[in-house]
Design an enzyme around this catalytic site. Structure first.
Site, short mmCIF file in Angstrom:
data_model
loop_
_atom_site.label_atom_id
_atom_site.label_comp_id
_atom_site.label_asym_id
_atom_site.label_seq_id
_atom_site.Cartn_x
_atom_site.Cartn_y
_atom_site.Cartn_z
N GLY A 63 -63.49 -29.99 109.21
CA GLY A 63 -63.06 -28.60 108.81
C GLY A 63 -63.04 -27.73 109.79
N ASP B 207 -70.95 -35.79 110.00
CA ASP B 207 -70.15 -37.01 110.06
C ASP B 207 -69.81 -36.80 111.40
OD1 ASP B 207 -70.84 -37.90 107.58
OD2 ASP B 207 -69.12 -36.82 106.65
N LYS C 282 -71.12 -27.79 114.26
CA LYS C 282 -69.99 -26.96 113.61
C LYS C 282 -70.28 -27.30 112.19
CE LYS C 282 -66.99 -28.64 112.02
NZ LYS C 282 -65.82 -29.49 111.17
N THR C 283 -70.02 -26.22 111.36
CA THR C 283 -69.74 -26.47 109.93
C THR C 283 -69.90 -25.06 109.30
OG1 THR C 283 -69.78 -27.42 107.89
CG2 THR C 283 -71.83 -27.71 109.09
N ARG D 152 -59.84 -35.72 110.52
CA ARG D 152 -60.90 -36.12 109.78
C ARG D 152 -61.08 -37.91 110.04
NH1 ARG D 152 -64.13 -32.81 107.21
NH2 ARG D 152 -63.25 -31.05 105.99
P1 FBP Z 1 -66.87 -30.04 107.76
O1 FBP Z 1 -68.11 -30.60 107.26
O2 FBP Z 1 -65.96 -30.82 108.30
O3 FBP Z 1 -67.34 -28.92 108.58
O4 FBP Z 1 -66.11 -29.25 106.59
C1 FBP Z 1 -66.55 -28.60 105.54
C2 FBP Z 1 -65.68 -28.15 104.52
O5 FBP Z 1 -65.11 -26.87 104.83
C3 FBP Z 1 -66.28 -28.45 103.10
O6 FBP Z 1 -66.64 -27.06 103.04
C4 FBP Z 1 -65.03 -28.43 102.40
O7 FBP Z 1 -65.53 -29.22 101.09
C5 FBP Z 1 -64.14 -29.32 103.15
O8 FBP Z 1 -64.37 -29.13 104.42
C6 FBP Z 1 -62.68 -29.23 102.78
O9 FBP Z 1 -61.99 -30.20 103.33
P2 FBP Z 1 -60.56 -30.25 103.88
O10 FBP Z 1 -60.44 -29.24 104.97
O11 FBP Z 1 -60.14 -31.55 104.08
O12 FBP Z 1 -59.83 -29.68 102.83
#
Ligand code: FBP
Length: 554
Positions: free
Chosen positions: A82, A177, A203-204, A146
């Site tokens: 994300g 991940d 990152k996150t 992803r």
């Molecule tokens: P990461 O763990 O890859 O940083 O993503 C976090 C996030 O923003 C979460 O908070 C949320 O549940 C998810 O991504 C949403 O996923 P998508 O971008 O596939 O809609």
């Protein structure tokens, strides 16, 4: 056609991110000072056996310049998972660091996340291209994805594609991940003597990739500042109109760090913390009754309004729902025939049939849910096997259930107030915001440090910047072995090595601080209005990072 940019973008493009003193003084060709042998956080025997080449590496810090002039490095970079504010600055820091090491260095960006490495889709960075993205939000510079890199076949393709371009180093910018994938790739590349180094950057926005050494993941600061502004505005609206209860779901897949930080920033009436709910084994009905009790108490004080923060991942922490989801995960991964069924009713019917013959408890947990939530629980998992919790309307589920309870109390004459609700979900609003000064500086420093790790020939590391509550010149740059953060967890019905997620610790200082204040915040409307992110102005307004880190490190 020349791109048009806003006056703020123009001013931000000129911002020069701050670096830790040692990196600013010596450039990115640094000598790594190495600590002792390290261990993984758990399951040491198993993790050591799975990562014989990258297990036990020392923690490194960069204080002194390297001797001699390092050779040019050809590196590749991917953005994974994300979006999080500051990703472009990690790439800018990496690019500048590599060029500082040796002006002959080159950086390639693989497109669309990990899949770009497999499909061999890439761009090569140059000054002009890089300058367009400095201090901007988003991951649009090269895109993200992803795709999970985990098979030997995929790793062989990555090595082949890198070798064809002469790339000897890869930087993975991702969450737990993605960095788990980076760790596996680093191990494989080492095992195969491929000559390719792999390092990661934390990152996150979720804030759950942190530990003793990684003080914060980038993006958490900016995203919570955006959500803080929005929640502050809603609190002010609630306190002005005095007629709505606002239920705000906040992104952050599992951990409740975002909710906790927003609670510190704004003091809403109710903030649910998933980790507490799991620890106390609070059932969904108990959560609903607790919320209804506060609504009732406020109504008795003449206040038919308030704000409730709901962490996105709540549903997975409620004991009966956790059991249900784990059951559904196993079931969905072993019954592909469900994909051949037509429509929600057939799918739900199929699952109800299977659940009732397997477990009465999970079957009744599923049956109690509204159909909309049942359907959302059956939606596709992400490539890492996670339920896509951002698609589950937990805030609406709670509104519906609280309304029912209050209706029952009203019928018995126990509730005389009004419960008019508005639901919100804040997530995507914050993920691509222009990085705060903190994230702009932190990200640039992470990328710059990654270039030093590569110049030192290190692999299997996560770039690390510590001492984050201090001004940037006092930050400490270094690298933490990825294997140090690993443990075994159940994924797709199997035990897999993964980086351990940092959840909110109930005996940690931030949660205790929150718990000491929440009763006051429930009743007394002690609302705070943090306002928008400030990029220009006094340092105490513009450069300060989250309350969570300040409290944790105080
Ligand atoms: P990461 O763990 O890859 O940083 O993503 C976090 C996030 O923003 C979460 O908070 C949320 O549940 C998810 O991504 C949403 O996923 P998508 O971008 O596939 O809609």
């Amino acid at each position: 056609m020349a791109k048009t940019i806003s006056p703020l973008q123009k001013a931000r493009a000129a911002y020069k991110p701050k670096l830790p003193k040692a990196l600013a003084a010596h450039g990115s060709a640094m000598k790594a000072a190495k600590g002792g042998v390290t261990e993984s956080v758990a399951d040491q025997k198993e993790i050591k056996a799975l990562f014989p080449n990258t297990y036990g590496l020392p923690v490194v810090t960069f204080e002194d310049p390297a001797e001699g002039k390092p050779s040019a490095i050809k590196a590749g970079v991917i953005l994974s998972g994300g979006q999080a504010p500051g990703g472009h600055n990690v790439i800018a820091g990496l690019y500048d660091g590599l060029k500082k090491i040796n002006s002959g260095s080159e950086l390639f960006g693989f497109l669309g996340g990990p899949s770009g490495l497999i499909d061999n889709k890439y761009v090569k960075f140059d000054d002009k291209f890089m300058d367009e993205y400095r201090n901007t939000g988003g991951f649009d510079i090269i895109g993200s994805g992803r795709t999970k890199l985990e098979t030997e076949e995929q790793f062989d393709t990555v090595i082949k594609n890198c070798k064809a371009l002469g790339i000897t180093a890869l930087v993975v910018i991702g969450g737990d991940d993605s960095n788990t994938n980076a760790c596996m790739l680093a191990e494989y590349c080492a095992r195969k003597n491929s000559g390719i180094l792999v390092v990661g950057c934390p990152k996150t926005i979720d804030g759950d990739l942190k530990n003793e050494w990684i003080e914060a993941s980038f993006g958490f600061d900016t995203a919570t500042k955006v959500y803080g502004e929005l929640i502050g505005n809603i609190l002010r609206d609630a306190n002005s109109a005095k007629k709505y209860w606002h239920f705000v779901k906040l992104m952050g897949r599992s951990a409740s760090h975002i909710g906790l930080e927003c609670a510190f920033k704004t003091h809403p009436n109710i903030t649910l913390i998933s980790e507490e709910i799991a620890a106390k084994k609070t059932t969904l009905l108990e959560i609903v009754n607790n919320i209804a009790a506060i609504v009732k108490k406020r109504a008795e004080a003449g206040k038919d309004f308030g704000v409730v923060l709901v962490p996105e991942g709540l549903i997975e922490f409620v004991p009966e729902m956790k059991a249900l989801i784990s059951h559904l995960n196993d079931m969905l991964s072993h019954t592909p025939e469900i994909d051949t069924l037509d429509g929600d009713d057939q799918k739900i019917g199929f699952i109800v049939g299977r659940l009732s013959s397997a477990s009465a408890e999970t079957s009744s947990a599923f049956s109690c849910l509204p159909k909309s939530i049942q359907r959302q629980l059956l939606d596709d998992r992400d490539p890492h096997g996670n339920v896509q919790v951002s698609r589950i309307d937990t805030e609406k589920l709670l509104i519906e259930m609280v309304d029912t309870v209050l209706g029952e109390w009203k019928a018995k004459g126990e509730f005389k107030g009004k419960f008019t609700t508005v639901s919100h979900f804040f997530g995507y609003e914050g993920r691509c915001a222009a990085p705060s000064n903190f994230d702009a500086d932190y990200c640039y420093s992470l990328g710059y440090t990654a270039s030093s790790l590569l110049a030192d020939g290190l692999t299997g590391y996560l770039s690390s910047i510590r001492n984050l509550t201090k001004p940037a010149d006092q930050w400490i740059a270094g690298g933490i072995p990825l294997t140090m953060m690993m443990n075994l967890e159940r994924r797709h019905g199997m035990d897999k090595p993964v980086i351990r997620k940092a959840l909110v610790e109930l005996d940690g200082k931030p949660f205790k601080e929150f718990a000491a204040n929440r009763d006051t915040w429930a009743m007394e409307d002690d609302y705070q209005y943090p306002g928008p992110i400030q990029y220009f102005g006094p340092s105490e307004v513009c450069d300060v990072t989250t309350a969570t880190i300040q409290i944790e490190r105080s």
